[in-house]
Design a protein around this motif. Structure first.
Motif, PDB file in Angstrom:
ATOM      1  N   ARG A   1     -21.802   3.577  -4.373  1.00 49.94           N
ATOM      2  CA  ARG A   1     -20.721   4.162  -5.066  1.00 49.94           C
ATOM      3  C   ARG A   1     -21.030   4.094  -6.925  1.00 49.94           C
ATOM      4  O   ARG A   1     -19.880   4.120  -7.613  1.00 49.94           O
ATOM      5  CB  ARG A   1     -19.636   3.671  -4.330  1.00 49.94           C
ATOM      6  CG  ARG A   1     -19.817   4.090  -2.783  1.00 49.94           C
ATOM      7  CD  ARG A   1     -17.839   3.068  -1.943  1.00 49.94           C
ATOM      8  NE  ARG A   1     -17.635   3.855  -1.161  1.00 49.94           N
ATOM      9  CZ  ARG A   1     -17.054   4.442  -0.965  1.00 49.94           C
ATOM     10  NH1 ARG A   1     -15.979   5.315  -2.117  1.00 49.94           N
ATOM     11  NH2 ARG A   1     -16.422   5.100   0.076  1.00 49.94           N
TER      12      ARG A   1
ATOM     13  N   ARG B   1     -12.406  -3.674   1.232  1.00 48.48           N
ATOM     14  CA  ARG B   1     -12.789  -1.946   2.284  1.00 48.48           C
ATOM     15  C   ARG B   1     -11.436  -1.429   1.455  1.00 48.48           C
ATOM     16  O   ARG B   1     -11.883  -0.199   1.323  1.00 48.48           O
ATOM     17  CB  ARG B   1     -12.800  -2.623   3.658  1.00 48.48           C
ATOM     18  CG  ARG B   1     -13.656  -2.988   3.562  1.00 48.48           C
ATOM     19  CD  ARG B   1     -14.417  -3.267   5.393  1.00 48.48           C
ATOM     20  NE  ARG B   1     -15.249  -3.476   5.641  1.00 48.48           N
ATOM     21  CZ  ARG B   1     -16.238  -3.113   5.622  1.00 48.48           C
ATOM     22  NH1 ARG B   1     -16.521  -2.012   5.121  1.00 48.48           N
ATOM     23  NH2 ARG B   1     -17.667  -4.093   6.257  1.00 48.48           N
ATOM     24  N   ARG B   2      -9.723  -2.561   1.542  1.00 43.72           N
ATOM     25  CA  ARG B   2      -9.087  -1.311   1.183  1.00 43.72           C
ATOM     26  C   ARG B   2      -8.674  -0.924  -0.048  1.00 43.72           C
ATOM     27  O   ARG B   2      -8.648   0.461  -0.033  1.00 43.72           O
ATOM     28  CB  ARG B   2      -7.494  -2.641   1.324  1.00 43.72           C
ATOM     29  CG  ARG B   2      -7.576  -2.858   2.470  1.00 43.72           C
ATOM     30  CD  ARG B   2      -5.968  -3.296   2.749  1.00 43.72           C
ATOM     31  NE  ARG B   2      -6.550  -5.303   2.467  1.00 43.72           N
ATOM     32  CZ  ARG B   2      -6.757  -5.650   3.161  1.00 43.72           C
ATOM     33  NH1 ARG B   2      -6.781  -5.680   4.613  1.00 43.72           N
ATOM     34  NH2 ARG B   2      -7.337  -7.057   3.307  1.00 43.72           N
TER      35      ARG B   2
ATOM     36  N   GLN C   1       0.662  -1.067   0.138  1.00 47.99           N
ATOM     37  CA  GLN C   1       0.149  -0.419  -0.035  1.00 47.99           C
ATOM     38  C   GLN C   1       0.678   1.262  -0.068  1.00 47.99           C
ATOM     39  O   GLN C   1       0.902   2.252  -0.065  1.00 47.99           O
ATOM     40  CB  GLN C   1      -0.698   0.069   0.950  1.00 47.99           C
ATOM     41  CG  GLN C   1      -2.268  -0.758   1.481  1.00 47.99           C
ATOM     42  CD  GLN C   1      -2.625  -0.761   1.997  1.00 47.99           C
ATOM     43  OE1 GLN C   1      -3.592  -0.598   2.381  1.00 47.99           O
ATOM     44  NE2 GLN C   1      -2.604  -1.754   3.915  1.00 47.99           N
TER      45      GLN C   1
ATOM     46  N   GLU D   1     -23.375  -0.800  -0.277  1.00 53.56           N
ATOM     47  CA  GLU D   1     -21.673   0.088  -0.726  1.00 53.56           C
ATOM     48  C   GLU D   1     -21.503  -0.141  -1.500  1.00 53.56           C
ATOM     49  O   GLU D   1     -20.856   1.875  -2.209  1.00 53.56           O
ATOM     50  CB  GLU D   1     -20.734  -0.015   0.783  1.00 53.56           C
ATOM     51  CG  GLU D   1     -19.823   1.230   0.381  1.00 53.56           C
ATOM     52  CD  GLU D   1     -18.863   0.918   1.530  1.00 53.56           C
ATOM     53  OE1 GLU D   1     -18.368   1.435   1.318  1.00 53.56           O
ATOM     54  OE2 GLU D   1     -18.410   0.102   1.788  1.00 53.56           O
TER      55      GLU D   1
ATOM     56  N   ALA E   1     -11.253   2.057  -0.097  1.00 52.01           N
ATOM     57  CA  ALA E   1     -10.518   3.604   0.887  1.00 52.01           C
ATOM     58  C   ALA E   1      -9.201   3.992  -0.263  1.00 52.01           C
ATOM     59  O   ALA E   1      -9.026   5.119  -0.230  1.00 52.01           O
ATOM     60  CB  ALA E   1     -10.077   2.719   2.042  1.00 52.01           C
TER      61      ALA E   1
ATOM     62  N   ASP F   1     -10.355   6.006  -2.964  1.00 55.11           N
ATOM     63  CA  ASP F   1     -11.042   7.306  -2.884  1.00 55.11           C
ATOM     64  C   ASP F   1      -9.548   8.544  -2.290  1.00 55.11           C
ATOM     65  O   ASP F   1      -9.482   9.266  -2.509  1.00 55.11           O
ATOM     66  CB  ASP F   1     -11.659   7.483  -1.319  1.00 55.11           C
ATOM     67  CG  ASP F   1     -13.080   6.742  -1.611  1.00 55.11           C
ATOM     68  OD1 ASP F   1     -13.769   6.467  -2.483  1.00 55.11           O
ATOM     69  OD2 ASP F   1     -13.737   6.035  -0.964  1.00 55.11           O
ATOM     70  N   GLU F   2      -8.689   7.806  -1.468  1.00 54.31           N
ATOM     71  CA  GLU F   2      -7.501   8.492  -1.564  1.00 54.31           C
ATOM     72  C   GLU F   2      -6.897   9.005  -2.611  1.00 54.31           C
ATOM     73  O   GLU F   2      -6.518   9.855  -2.715  1.00 54.31           O
ATOM     74  CB  GLU F   2      -6.558   8.171  -0.258  1.00 54.31           C
ATOM     75  CG  GLU F   2      -5.012   8.515  -0.517  1.00 54.31           C
ATOM     76  CD  GLU F   2      -4.374   7.014   0.493  1.00 54.31           C
ATOM     77  OE1 GLU F   2      -3.368   7.631   0.543  1.00 54.31           O
ATOM     78  OE2 GLU F   2      -5.284   6.035   1.061  1.00 54.31           O
TER      79      GLU F   2
END
Length: 568
Positions: free
Chosen positions: A306, A275-276, A215, A302, A279, A282-283
């Protein structure tokens, strides 16, 4: 029976028969010189009185399709079959025409370059060693041509997405059209770049080797891309006091992905990975397409909110302890089996949860060559997915998601890309009779109606050992012998002809009560394909050889030779 008119004329068949016999006397294993030439299709095809199932759910019954020079020339209930057309029909029932299957994650062979590791340290690798190579396009490294995709076409798969290897940022996904007439890998590539591929897979032997490091590497790569973009803009506006900025294709592609200009195909598995990925998207400002995502049904609301599409894997784990026929309460079965059932039910219900929430999803083979997207779709249907949604997820939805909706349109004026089946696509005993890709055809399996279960189970142990027999084509008999061997890897085999020697059986596979294999022939003939059943101690069946003059059918029969039946 299935009938295909415009077979070679009797004169042509008499001429071809000796050549077919020569198939088994030319010797196996020697390379064939010259360029690959697929047998030419007839100029006109006709499929009368078929049921056409469109991607939007419409069904046209009693429809005749006429394909002329690869294009759907006419289509409708009043259309007449042109004189001289090759006609595909079935005496025992109507045929169905579906859009072709588009596999959103296939396992086509790639020859990716290996990074030079000389003089590198684990903590300071090159981008190539880290698998941070966004410039690489998967389609540029394909190892197959039109011949290598025959079995996929026989299964009804007309196109596939290929991802460029493992690692955090390995490159760009490509779309491959399964054209039978493609003589080189380049001719198969329909879309060289669908978008950027990403995953949480670590590098091997170099940083990043942990999830946290992966990441961090992805974040750093996008920060470098942003910095590169700023420097380019500043130098272009006023170069005073600044050194020149060299082009960097990797960083420029990352900048486009970070701006949402191109999608990001994010390989994920399970809820945590999803989920990762959300996220991180989005970042960094990414436009994600999730690839895999089995067991992520809990996040369906979700994902729908989205509007994140999913290429959902049909590679579904089979239980080891839980008997799937046992539908009792958890406290009525052994604890380990109950835990396994609870875990697998989350996986099997993923597609149904996606459908209920309104997630746009397609079904894929999960990049596993032995996994059929249709087989996975059946399992998802068994656990709540509607049949209509499953068919869409195999055909029109992936075509639309990948920007090629025309691949799933069956209408006048469109290139002929569809499949012909003998029953509903999701039926357990469905047979894909023909697959058309860009107007070129591939023969599949013969249709079956009311076939009684065979007395003998077809498994490696039942086949192991020698078999003696012959094949007959255009009244000419060819003596042959087969030998099968059961190994830890599965079943292998070879064929022997008098005075010719021995050669391998290719594409050897068992499919319930059917045995299928092929034998390579000289280039002028193509390949002989055998489709057999075990009945009364004999292997019987039919086959075809594609020649430049058309498909030549043959029959064959083998009986057990001395010493058959043993496990090797």
């Amino acid at each position: 029976m299935l009938r295909a008119l415009r077979l070679p004329s009797p004169v042509q068949q008499v001429r071809i028969a000796p050549l077919l016999v020569g198939l088994f006397f030319a010797g196996w294993g020697a390379p064939v010189a010259g360029q690959y030439e697929a047998a030419p299709d007839p100029a006109v095809w006709a499929i009368p009185d078929a049921m056409v199932i469109h991607g939007d759910g419409r069904v046209d019954e009693g429809t005749t399709l006429v394909i002329r020079n690869g294009i759907i020339d006419a289509m409708g209930p009043e259309v007449e079959v042109p004189a001289g057309a090759r006609v595909v029909e079935w005496d025992e029932g109507g045929l169905r025409v579906y859009p072709g299957i588009v596999d959103g994650q296939a396992d086509l062979s790639l020859s990716l370059p290996r990074p030079d590791r000389e003089g590198l340290y684990s903590w300071s690798p090159t981008r190539a060693a880290q698998n941070v190579t966004p410039h690489r396009r998967a389609g540029d490294y394909l190892d197959v041509d039109g011949r290598g995709l025959r079995e996929r076409r026989r299964a009804g798969v007309v196109a596939s997405v290929v991802l460029p290897g493992r690692g955090p940022l390995p490159g760009q996904a490509s779309l491959v059209l399964h054209r039978r007439d493609a003589r080189s890998p380049r001719e198969l590539v329909l879309a060289p770049s669908l978008g950027l591929a990403m995953s949480f897979q670590p590098s091997q032997g170099f940083y990043p080797s942990t999830l946290m490091a992966v990441q961090a590497t992805i974040r750093q790569a996008f920060m470098d891309a942003e910095h590169h973009t700023v420097r380019l803009a500043a130098y272009g506006e006023d170069p005073r006091g600044l050194g020149p900025v060299s082009p960097d294709e990797d960083l420029e592609l990352l900048a486009r992905a970070g701006a949402g200009e191109i999608p990001t195909f994010f390989r994920v598995s399970g809820v945590g990975d999803v989920r990762r990925a959300i996220a991180l998207s989005d970042e960094l400002g990414l436009r994600p397409v999730l690839v895999g995502a089995t067991g992520a049904g809990a996040l369906a609301p979700e994902l729908a909110r989205r509007q994140i599409p999913v290429l959902l894997s049909a590679e579904l784990e089979r239980p080891l302890r839980w008997d799937m026929e046992d539908h009792g309460d958890e406290d009525e079965i052994e604890p380990a089996a109950a835990r396994e059932r609870a875990r697998l039910l989350q996986v099997y219900r993923t597609a149904a949860q996606f459908e209920e929430a309104g997630v746009e999803f397609a079904l894929t083979s999960g990049a596993e060559g032995e996994v059929s997207p249709v087989e996975g779709a059946r399992r998802y249907v068994e656990y709540g997915l509607s049949q209509e949604a499953a068919v869409r997820a195999l055909t029109v939805t992936p075509a639309r998601l990948l920007g090629v909706p025309q691949l799933s349109r069956i209408e006048e004026g469109m290139s002929a890309t569809f499949i012909v089946t003998d029953r509903e696509l999701l039926a357990e005993d469905v047979n894909v009779i023909w697959t058309f890709v860009a107007g070129r055809s591939e023969r599949g399996s013969d249709p079956q109606v009311g076939r009684e279960p065979l007395e003998e189970k077809l498994d490696p142990g039942a086949l192991a050992g020698p078999w003696d027999g012959s094949m007959e084509v255009v009244g000419q008999r060819v003596e042959l012998s087969l030998e099968f061997e059961e190994t830890v890897e599965g079943l292998s085999g070879r064929v022997t002809a008098p005075e010719a020697g021995t050669g391998p059986l290719e594409n050897l596979r068992l499919e319930e009560d059917r045995l299928r294999f092929s034998v390579s022939a000289p280039e002028a003939l193509g390949t002989a394909h055998f489709d057999a059943a075990l009945e009364g101690g004999r292997l019987r069946g039919t086959g075809t050889v594609s020649s430049p003059d058309g498909d030549i059918p043959f029959t064959f029969e083998f009986e057990r030779g001395p010493g058959s039946g043993g496990v090797r």
